[in-house]
Design a protein around this motif. Structure first.
Motif, short mmCIF file in Angstrom:
data_model
loop_
_atom_site.label_atom_id
_atom_site.label_comp_id
_atom_site.label_asym_id
_atom_site.label_seq_id
_atom_site.Cartn_x
_atom_site.Cartn_y
_atom_site.Cartn_z
N PRO A 46 40.81 38.84 38.14
CA PRO A 46 40.32 38.21 39.37
C PRO A 46 39.41 39.17 40.14
O PRO A 46 39.79 40.30 40.40
CB PRO A 46 41.58 37.91 40.16
N TYR A 47 38.21 38.70 40.48
CA TYR A 47 37.24 39.65 41.01
C TYR A 47 36.46 39.09 42.19
O TYR A 47 36.12 39.84 43.10
CB TYR A 47 36.27 40.03 39.89
N GLU A 48 36.19 37.77 42.19
CA GLU A 48 35.23 37.25 43.15
C GLU A 48 35.90 36.63 44.37
O GLU A 48 35.25 36.50 45.41
CB GLU A 48 34.35 36.20 42.48
N VAL A 49 37.15 36.20 44.26
CA VAL A 49 37.81 35.52 45.37
C VAL A 49 38.39 36.59 46.29
O VAL A 49 39.45 37.12 46.05
CB VAL A 49 38.91 34.58 44.87
N GLY A 50 37.67 36.89 47.37
CA GLY A 50 38.07 38.00 48.23
C GLY A 50 37.60 39.29 47.59
O GLY A 50 37.19 39.31 46.43
N PRO A 51 37.66 40.40 48.33
CA PRO A 51 37.23 41.68 47.74
C PRO A 51 38.12 42.06 46.56
O PRO A 51 39.33 42.17 46.71
CB PRO A 51 37.35 42.67 48.91
N TRP A 52 37.53 42.23 45.39
CA TRP A 52 38.23 42.51 44.14
C TRP A 52 39.31 41.47 43.85
O TRP A 52 40.32 41.77 43.24
CB TRP A 52 38.85 43.91 44.15
N GLY A 53 39.08 40.26 44.29
CA GLY A 53 40.04 39.19 43.98
C GLY A 53 41.36 39.29 44.69
O GLY A 53 42.35 38.74 44.23
N THR A 54 41.40 39.98 45.83
CA THR A 54 42.70 40.24 46.45
C THR A 54 43.35 39.00 47.04
O THR A 54 44.57 38.97 47.17
CB THR A 54 42.57 41.31 47.54
N ILE A 55 42.56 38.00 47.46
CA ILE A 55 43.24 36.83 48.03
C ILE A 55 43.43 35.73 47.01
O ILE A 55 43.78 34.61 47.35
CB ILE A 55 42.49 36.29 49.28
#
Lengths: 324, 184
Positions: A46-55
């Motif tokens: 996961p990369y694009e949803v939130g910074p580095w996919g955090t959310i």
């Protein structure tokens, strides 16, 4: 112990904190699992949803919350809705005797590990009820496997923990922690390496995770016992799976890795670091090893782990009797 | 007693049943709430593990190292349709597969989206000719399709673009920048 008001308030506060911990842990673990899976397969995850996919994990849980709750026909209505709740609630109780710090225990009792092992069996009951109530052959097969596997793997787990209990002469999680030192060479893992190994293997079997995730084997049983659950029912099973992982990791940290003790300063941070290291190990082997066959799973348990555990227990008892 | 099954004469294709699925309108229809949940739905589209032909290989490729559909939160391939949101119809839909496909679509819980990948799923592709009896010419005869991804098979980038289109369909805006060739 008299149940005075202070203890009552303490337990209520602890349960609220434990619910927060479980939900937070699920969010962290969903992210960690997918990210580690990505790195193991040489992709970013996961990369694009939130910074580095955090959310990403929050989006997933919100989506599951808003998903249609679907109930197939001919299910056992009460059990079908009871099973996810029953998967979630016993785990709450299991966190109570864990010593998070020198003064940070929700409920200090002198047989903490007995409480944990007794109520850990309730988790598999919810799997069984889910599989039975769904009125689906895949669910029922998954549930039957879950019961066979969990009952089998509980035994070497208890034998491994019992060796440490022999060593420290107590079932109190806080006393077991306090008998270990601050530094890694003073921890029980050096005194009981075989027990730690047995515990590590059987905790993967106990939490039904790959390579021992036979109850939800995707290639054979669509999704195992939670095949028919959508939305929040499925989310609760997910949540309780991660909470169970956290619990067995806490027990591993307390029994073998020195609990809240660590270099420089004791405290709950050391317990969390050790528990999450064990969880990282579980995620790591999940994405590295293929799933075993069911007979291999039970052969490993009954022919290797159980005799080894008994042997280890016997050797521990003799050495304790002769030298100490 | 059940009616005797109608025997098919040679050359007569079996009738196709369309998907019967009904979505209730939301009980509480508030715009900010809908916007919030739609955003979350768009960012975690879990596909069904459902491959029919060679386009499924491209779907797997889209979820592996070079293309990585996981970056956009759509890599959790659920084996059970009850937990999935997106059905990628990847490949040739034969008449024999039509019944299970419709059943799987009907089993998905409500916010559900369908992507028809590849020419076979869109229109029958190379299998469309006079007198053919085995292939459904376009999966939209069976289930409502949200996004068509052409190609024979479509490249993994095209499948990713299809996922972006579904996200655009849900939320009303495109979330990721266009490739340089498309932007100019």
């Amino acid at each position: 112990m008299d149940l005075s008001l202070a203890i009552f308030v303490q337990i209520i506060a602890a349960v609220l904190l434990i619910i927060a911990l479980m939900v937070g842990n699920a969010v962290v673990m969903v992210y960690m699992e997918r990210k580690v899976a990505g790195f193991i397969q040489r992709r970013p995850g996961p990369y694009e949803v939130g910074p580095w996919g955090t959310i990403q994990a929050i989006c997933d849980s919100m989506k599951l919350l808003a998903k249609q709750l679907y109930r197939p026909g001919n299910v056992d209505l009460i059990l079908y809705y009871l099973a996810p709740v029953l998967a979630f609630f016993p785990v709450l109780l299991l966190f109570l005797p864990i010593p998070f710090g020198p003064w940070l225990t929700a409920l200090h009792i002198n047989e903490g590990i007995v409480l944990i092992l007794a109520f850990a069996g309730l988790g598999v009951l919810s799997n069984l009820l889910a599989g039975w109530a769904s009125n689906n052959k895949f669910s029922l097969l998954g549930a039957a496997r879950a019961v066979a596997q969990t009952v089998a793997y509980e035994i070497p787990m208890i034998l491994a923990l019992l060796a440490v209990v022999f060593l420290s002469g107590s079932m109190d999680l806080k006393r077991i922690t306090e008998q270990q030192g601050q530094w890694p060479w003073e921890w029980n893992i050096l005194l009981q390496p075989l027990a730690f190994f047995i515990y590590l293997v059987s905790l993967v079997g106990e939490t039904n995770r790959a390579p021992f995730d036979l109850p939800e084997a995707e290639s054979e049983l669509t999704a195992g016992f939670h095949t028919e659950y959508s939305g929040m029912g499925f989310a609760l099973f997910f949540l309780s799976e991660y909470a169970n992982m956290l619990l067995v990791s806490f027990v591993a940290a307390v029994f073998f890795l020195g609990g809240y003790k660590g270099p420089i300063a004791d405290g709950f941070w050391w317990l969390f670091i050790k528990a999450y290291a064990v969880m990282f190990f579980m995620v790591w082997i999940r994405w590295t090893f293929p799933r075993v066959r069911f007979d291999q799973l039970l052969n490993l348990n009954w022919k290797w782990l159980l005799p080894l555990g008994l042997l280890n227990l016997w050797a521990t008892a003799i050495i304790m009797k002769i030298f100490l | 007693m059940a009616a005797p099954e109608k025997l098919l004469t040679p050359g007569e294709p079996p009738s196709l049943a369309q998907a019967q699925s009904q979505v209730d309108p939301p009980l509480i229809n508030l715009k900010p709430v809908n916007w919030f949940f739609d955003l979350n739905r768009a960012m975690s589209l879990w596909p069904v593990t459902f491959g029919l032909a060679c386009c499924a290989i491209e779907m797997m490729s889209a979820s592996m190292a070079r293309f990585d559909i996981a970056r956009f939160g759509a890599e959790v391939f659920r084996p059970s349709v009850r937990q999935a949101d997106l059905m990628m119809v990847t490949g040739t839909v034969t008449r024999k597969m039509a019944t299970p496909l419709v059943r799987l679509y009907e089993q998905m819980p409500a916010p559900k989206y369908v992507m028809a990948c590849g020419n076979c799923a869109i229109s029958g592709g190379p299998f469309k000719f006079d007198g053919q009896y085995a292939v459904v010419e376009g999966v939209d005869q069976l289930i409502p399709v949200d996004v068509y991804v052409p190609g024979c098979p479509p490249r993994p980038e095209a499948i990713l673009e299809g996922v972006f289109k579904i996200q655009e369909l849900i939320t009303g805006r495109r979330w990721w920048p266009l490739p340089r060739e498309m932007a100019s």
